[in-house]
Structure formats: C-alpha cells, structure tokens
Design a protein around this motif. Sequence first.
Motif, PDB file in Angstrom:
ATOM      1  N   ASN A  39     -35.596 -13.955  26.341  1.00  0.00           N
ATOM      2  CA  ASN A  39     -36.961 -13.907  26.519  1.00  0.00           C
ATOM      3  C   ASN A  39     -37.648 -14.828  27.910  1.00  0.00           C
ATOM      4  OD1 ASN A  39     -37.188 -12.839  23.879  1.00  0.00           O
ATOM      5  ND2 ASN A  39     -38.122 -14.618  22.700  1.00  0.00           N
ATOM      6  N   GLY A  40     -36.598 -14.356  28.818  1.00  0.00           N
ATOM      7  CA  GLY A  40     -37.212 -14.673  30.344  1.00  0.00           C
ATOM      8  C   GLY A  40     -36.467 -15.982  30.864  1.00  0.00           C
ATOM      9  N   THR A  41     -35.792 -16.801  29.560  1.00  0.00           N
ATOM     10  CA  THR A  41     -35.213 -18.053  29.998  1.00  0.00           C
ATOM     11  C   THR A  41     -33.723 -17.966  29.971  1.00  0.00           C
ATOM     12  OG1 THR A  41     -36.898 -19.474  29.204  1.00  0.00           O
ATOM     13  CG2 THR A  41     -35.028 -20.550  29.121  1.00  0.00           C
ATOM     14  N   GLU A  42     -33.003 -18.574  31.092  1.00  0.00           N
ATOM     15  CA  GLU A  42     -31.602 -18.330  31.419  1.00  0.00           C
ATOM     16  C   GLU A  42     -31.000 -19.040  30.091  1.00  0.00           C
ATOM     17  OE1 GLU A  42     -28.248 -19.223  34.622  1.00  0.00           O
ATOM     18  OE2 GLU A  42     -30.276 -19.744  35.227  1.00  0.00           O
ATOM     19  N   ILE A  43     -29.587 -18.455  29.571  1.00  0.00           N
ATOM     20  CA  ILE A  43     -28.881 -19.053  28.586  1.00  0.00           C
ATOM     21  C   ILE A  43     -27.620 -19.241  29.017  1.00  0.00           C
ATOM     22  CG2 ILE A  43     -30.491 -18.226  26.665  1.00  0.00           C
ATOM     23  CD1 ILE A  43     -28.631 -15.730  26.738  1.00  0.00           C
ATOM     24  N   ARG A  44     -26.833 -20.013  28.415  1.00  0.00           N
ATOM     25  CA  ARG A  44     -25.262 -20.408  28.612  1.00  0.00           C
ATOM     26  C   ARG A  44     -24.571 -20.483  27.548  1.00  0.00           C
ATOM     27  NH1 ARG A  44     -23.386 -19.028  33.215  1.00  0.00           N
ATOM     28  NH2 ARG A  44     -21.766 -20.616  33.079  1.00  0.00           N
ATOM     29  N   VAL A  45     -23.232 -20.128  27.342  1.00  0.00           N
ATOM     30  CA  VAL A  45     -22.332 -20.308  26.344  1.00  0.00           C
ATOM     31  C   VAL A  45     -22.384 -21.762  25.980  1.00  0.00           C
ATOM     32  CG1 VAL A  45     -21.258 -18.202  26.769  1.00  0.00           C
ATOM     33  CG2 VAL A  45     -20.452 -20.048  27.982  1.00  0.00           C
ATOM     34  N   LEU A  49     -33.092  -2.265  34.978  1.00  0.00           N
ATOM     35  CA  LEU A  49     -33.582  -3.251  34.107  1.00  0.00           C
ATOM     36  C   LEU A  49     -34.879  -3.163  33.535  1.00  0.00           C
ATOM     37  CD1 LEU A  49     -32.657  -5.578  32.147  1.00  0.00           C
ATOM     38  CD2 LEU A  49     -33.231  -6.767  33.860  1.00  0.00           C
ATOM     39  N   ALA A  50     -35.594  -2.818  34.537  1.00  0.00           N
ATOM     40  CA  ALA A  50     -37.285  -2.636  34.126  1.00  0.00           C
ATOM     41  C   ALA A  50     -37.417  -1.321  33.153  1.00  0.00           C
ATOM     42  CB  ALA A  50     -38.074  -2.722  35.475  1.00  0.00           C
ATOM     43  N   LEU A  51     -36.550  -0.519  33.502  1.00  0.00           N
ATOM     44  CA  LEU A  51     -36.746   0.895  32.845  1.00  0.00           C
ATOM     45  C   LEU A  51     -36.299   0.252  31.170  1.00  0.00           C
ATOM     46  CD1 LEU A  51     -37.389   3.748  32.288  1.00  0.00           C
ATOM     47  CD2 LEU A  51     -34.919   4.216  33.044  1.00  0.00           C
ATOM     48  N   LEU A  52     -35.087  -0.309  31.047  1.00  0.00           N
ATOM     49  CA  LEU A  52     -34.567  -0.507  29.919  1.00  0.00           C
ATOM     50  C   LEU A  52     -35.336  -1.229  29.070  1.00  0.00           C
ATOM     51  CD1 LEU A  52     -30.818  -1.282  30.682  1.00  0.00           C
ATOM     52  CD2 LEU A  52     -32.046   1.134  30.309  1.00  0.00           C
ATOM     53  N   LEU A  53     -36.141  -2.396  29.808  1.00  0.00           N
ATOM     54  CA  LEU A  53     -37.186  -3.341  29.124  1.00  0.00           C
ATOM     55  C   LEU A  53     -38.244  -2.472  28.569  1.00  0.00           C
ATOM     56  CD1 LEU A  53     -37.058  -6.387  31.281  1.00  0.00           C
ATOM     57  CD2 LEU A  53     -36.334  -6.335  29.091  1.00  0.00           C
TER      58      LEU A  53
END
Length: 265
Positions: free
Chosen positions: A139-145, A8-12
């Motif tokens: 942007n670093g904040t958790e999201i939910r449906v 994930l760090a590589l993808l970012l």
Amino acid sequence: MHDDEADLALLLEVAAAAGPLALSYWKHAPDAWEKDAGAGPVSEADLAVNALMEERLRAARPDYGWLSEESADDPARLGRERVFIVDPIDGTRAFLNEEGGFAHAIAVAERGRIVAAVVSLPVMELVYSATAEGPALRNGTEIRVSDTVRADGCRVLTSKLSTDPVQWRGPVPVFRHELRSSLAWRLCLVAEGRFDATLSLRPAWEWDTAAASLIATRAGALATDRCGVALQFNGPSAQSNGVVVAPPVLHAEFIARLRPGPGLD
C-alpha cells in the motif's frame, strides 16, 4: 526500450479493475468445478477476471507474451522478450469458501526474470508491488523481511507436507507453521516480515510465484526452488521444483537441510 515503471503502473491499473469484478462474484455462489487431473477448483469468477486481465494487458502491450493459469498455453510466449504471467484468482478455494485470503497476481517477466509485479487482495484492501530496481511496497509503504536467522522456532507458511521427515536430510526443524490458500500472499507475508519463511515443497506453478517472488526479493529475501536454484520464469513447463523464500541466512539453513526431492539425496 521497455519501461518497468510504466509496466508496473499498467499492472496496478488492471489489478484495481480486477478487484471489483472478483468481488461481484464473491459470496454470490459462483459456478465452480474441479479441473482435470486433480488440478484444483476453478470458477466462473476466475475466468471472468482472466478475460478482463488478458483483454486489457494484451491490448496495452501487444508484443508481450501471455502465461496464465486460466488460459490455454501458447508456446509462442517462449519467443517473446517480455511476458505477462498471471493468476487471476490465486487462492480459489478461499474465494469459494467466502474467505478474503485470495489474490490477483500479475507479473512481467523479461528473459526469465521478473521486472514488475503486483499482488492485490481486494477484500483486505492490500496491494503489494515492486519493480526490479525499486523497493517492495505494501500500500505504498516500503516493507522488509524479518531478521530471523534460525529455522528452529521461526514462523513458516507451509503445509503439513513440510513436516514429513522424508523431506529433510536430518531432524525436521521445529518451526511454527500456518497455511494460507494463496501462495502469492504467503510470499508477500514473508516480504513484510509477518512470517519468516514460506516453503512449498511440491512443484510450483510460475503464475503462483512470479509476482510475489519479485516482491519478496526486493524486500530482502531469497526466492529459489527447494534445491537453492534461483527461480526462472517463462519456462516450457512453467513450473519450479518447489519454492523456498526466506531471509538469506535462514534460507541457507533450509536449503542445507532439505532434500532436493522426496526421498532423494
């Protein structure tokens, strides 16, 4: 042993480099042309971003396979344990129309399932990300449906094809629908609850859905084809039979009401 967080760090890192490169072409009339067989437009920007991604990702993980919209397919990917699945610019029409709704979509698949994913929209300064065991982030904040459970009245990202009665077993649900050029972004908008579902009833390419499907599922959605079959990746055809992404109860209603294919039972 592979490390999803390291991937994930590589993808970012690669997405962060791709954004400025894409923006150096955006609104500067890049050369563009139509692909064969009605496959849509491609531009010199798509190819430049693809080259950057391939160089950096494959140099960092030389044992991984490669599947990209803008690269010739190499069947050797089918024998690799992990594979990068990439759409350098998802939403090329939006890009060429000087709209900001285009995305870089980058994923890592391991034996058919996505384990690390990034969808980045450089104009809007949005970065969605997830790993197979972590939360979905914007942007670093958790999201939910959303918590919507009824198809009638819900908010769906889809095309006019989805309102054609031939697609449905009974009455067409009465939902409010909009469209975004980037399919990856559509799935992310569902992941963050701004829309309740997304439907793409045509065959869908893996590079359009791989990254965003993990983000959506880690946010609480189900992501399947139009028959309710879980999405699998790094397949020979690199396609699925459409895409349906929604919270579980709403997803079940859509799957129960959709035909498996146009005019089929």
